[in-house]
Design an enzyme around this catalytic site. Sequence first.
Site, PDB file in Angstrom:
ATOM      1  N   CYS A 131      39.206  55.116  55.135  1.00  0.00           N
ATOM      2  CA  CYS A 131      39.865  54.076  55.526  1.00  0.00           C
ATOM      3  C   CYS A 131      41.290  54.264  55.507  1.00  0.00           C
ATOM      4  O   CYS A 131      41.937  54.782  54.441  1.00  0.00           O
ATOM      5  CB  CYS A 131      39.455  52.835  54.904  1.00  0.00           C
ATOM      6  SG  CYS A 131      40.820  51.515  54.983  1.00  0.00           S
ATOM      7  N   CYS A 135      43.083  52.363  52.643  1.00  0.00           N
ATOM      8  CA  CYS A 135      42.716  52.953  51.140  1.00  0.00           C
ATOM      9  C   CYS A 135      43.517  54.174  51.179  1.00  0.00           C
ATOM     10  O   CYS A 135      44.204  54.655  50.263  1.00  0.00           O
ATOM     11  CB  CYS A 135      41.050  53.237  51.481  1.00  0.00           C
ATOM     12  SG  CYS A 135      40.048  51.857  51.060  1.00  0.00           S
ATOM     13  N   ASP A 171      54.366  46.879  58.817  1.00  0.00           N
ATOM     14  CA  ASP A 171      53.406  47.300  59.895  1.00  0.00           C
ATOM     15  C   ASP A 171      53.821  48.403  60.756  1.00  0.00           C
ATOM     16  O   ASP A 171      55.267  48.452  60.831  1.00  0.00           O
ATOM     17  CB  ASP A 171      52.957  45.954  60.598  1.00  0.00           C
ATOM     18  CG  ASP A 171      51.824  46.462  61.503  1.00  0.00           C
ATOM     19  OD1 ASP A 171      50.769  45.608  61.162  1.00  0.00           O
ATOM     20  OD2 ASP A 171      51.938  47.131  62.499  1.00  0.00           O
ATOM     21  N   GLY A 183      39.972  40.539  66.880  1.00  0.00           N
ATOM     22  CA  GLY A 183      41.061  41.299  67.079  1.00  0.00           C
ATOM     23  C   GLY A 183      41.341  42.320  65.867  1.00  0.00           C
ATOM     24  O   GLY A 183      42.438  42.979  65.691  1.00  0.00           O
ATOM     25  N   HIS A 208      43.106  42.388  55.446  1.00  0.00           N
ATOM     26  CA  HIS A 208      44.835  42.471  55.107  1.00  0.00           C
ATOM     27  C   HIS A 208      45.067  41.231  56.003  1.00  0.00           C
ATOM     28  O   HIS A 208      44.700  40.549  56.787  1.00  0.00           O
ATOM     29  CB  HIS A 208      45.381  43.667  56.184  1.00  0.00           C
ATOM     30  CG  HIS A 208      44.858  43.754  57.446  1.00  0.00           C
ATOM     31  ND1 HIS A 208      43.573  44.257  57.797  1.00  0.00           N
ATOM     32  CD2 HIS A 208      45.390  43.408  58.612  1.00  0.00           C
ATOM     33  CE1 HIS A 208      43.550  44.361  59.067  1.00  0.00           C
ATOM     34  NE2 HIS A 208      44.574  43.968  59.719  1.00  0.00           N
TER      35      HIS A 208
HETATM   36  P1  5GP Z   1      44.595  44.129  62.764  1.00  0.00           P
HETATM   37  O1  5GP Z   1      44.572  44.181  64.250  1.00  0.00           O
HETATM   38  O2  5GP Z   1      43.265  44.800  62.207  1.00  0.00           O
HETATM   39  O3  5GP Z   1      44.563  42.642  62.532  1.00  0.00           O
HETATM   40  O4  5GP Z   1      45.959  44.774  62.331  1.00  0.00           O
HETATM   41  C1  5GP Z   1      45.916  46.131  61.866  1.00  0.00           C
HETATM   42  C2  5GP Z   1      47.619  46.365  61.648  1.00  0.00           C
HETATM   43  O5  5GP Z   1      47.655  47.562  61.160  1.00  0.00           O
HETATM   44  C3  5GP Z   1      48.283  46.507  63.154  1.00  0.00           C
HETATM   45  O6  5GP Z   1      49.230  45.586  63.207  1.00  0.00           O
HETATM   46  C4  5GP Z   1      48.785  47.964  63.186  1.00  0.00           C
HETATM   47  O7  5GP Z   1      49.896  47.926  63.716  1.00  0.00           O
HETATM   48  C5  5GP Z   1      48.824  48.027  61.601  1.00  0.00           C
HETATM   49  N1  5GP Z   1      48.420  49.802  61.366  1.00  0.00           N
HETATM   50  C6  5GP Z   1      47.532  50.439  61.832  1.00  0.00           C
HETATM   51  N2  5GP Z   1      47.631  51.674  61.316  1.00  0.00           N
HETATM   52  C7  5GP Z   1      48.456  51.630  60.511  1.00  0.00           C
HETATM   53  C8  5GP Z   1      49.171  52.734  59.462  1.00  0.00           C
HETATM   54  O8  5GP Z   1      48.630  53.787  59.404  1.00  0.00           O
HETATM   55  N3  5GP Z   1      50.349  52.306  58.941  1.00  0.00           N
HETATM   56  C9  5GP Z   1      50.774  51.152  58.905  1.00  0.00           C
HETATM   57  N4  5GP Z   1      51.836  50.821  58.211  1.00  0.00           N
HETATM   58  N5  5GP Z   1      50.228  49.935  59.739  1.00  0.00           N
HETATM   59  C10 5GP Z   1      48.926  50.544  60.377  1.00  0.00           C
HETATM   60 ZN    ZN Z   2      39.856  50.629  52.643  1.00  0.00          ZN
END
Ligand code: 5GP
Ligand code: ZN
Length: 104
Positions: A3, A6, A29, A89, A96
């Site tokens: 992950c 993680c 983000d 989504g 998170h």
């Molecule tokens: P979800 O769509 O799952 O609610 O949000 C996941 C969020 O994680 C997205 O806004 C995406 O931009 C962010 N994200 C995905 N991978 C990474 C990463 O490697 N580092 C950071 N800082 N944010 C990430």
């Molecule tokens: Zn995790």
Amino acid sequence: MKCIFCQIINKESPADVVFENEKIIVFKDINPKAPVHLLVVPKEHIKSLNKLENKELLFEIFLTIKKIARKVGILQGHQVIISVGEKGGQEVDHLHFHLLGGWK
Ligand code: 5GP
Ligand code: ZN
């Protein structure tokens, strides 16, 4: 592969961390959808809000959100968004809370 959140928690991947304690980490983000876009993440790998049963942790997450919102100057106006499940989504399967704000 492990992950991504993680990996960030374990310092195996870089992130712009704004707060961290033994239970929670907050980082920027990578693809911000607002002037301020932070992710508030429990360090325990919990797949989604549907799997969260620890009331104390939930309370601590919301206290942290308030504390960080104050710290970054968006306490009086912000959004907290939680994506739950693929159809909701959720792209990263590690619980998170999006903290968004900073609009003019
Ligand atoms: P979800 O769509 O799952 O609610 O949000 C996941 C969020 O994680 C997205 O806004 C995406 O931009 C962010 N994200 C995905 N991978 C990474 C990463 O490697 N580092 C950071 N800082 N944010 C990430
Ligand atoms: Zn995790």
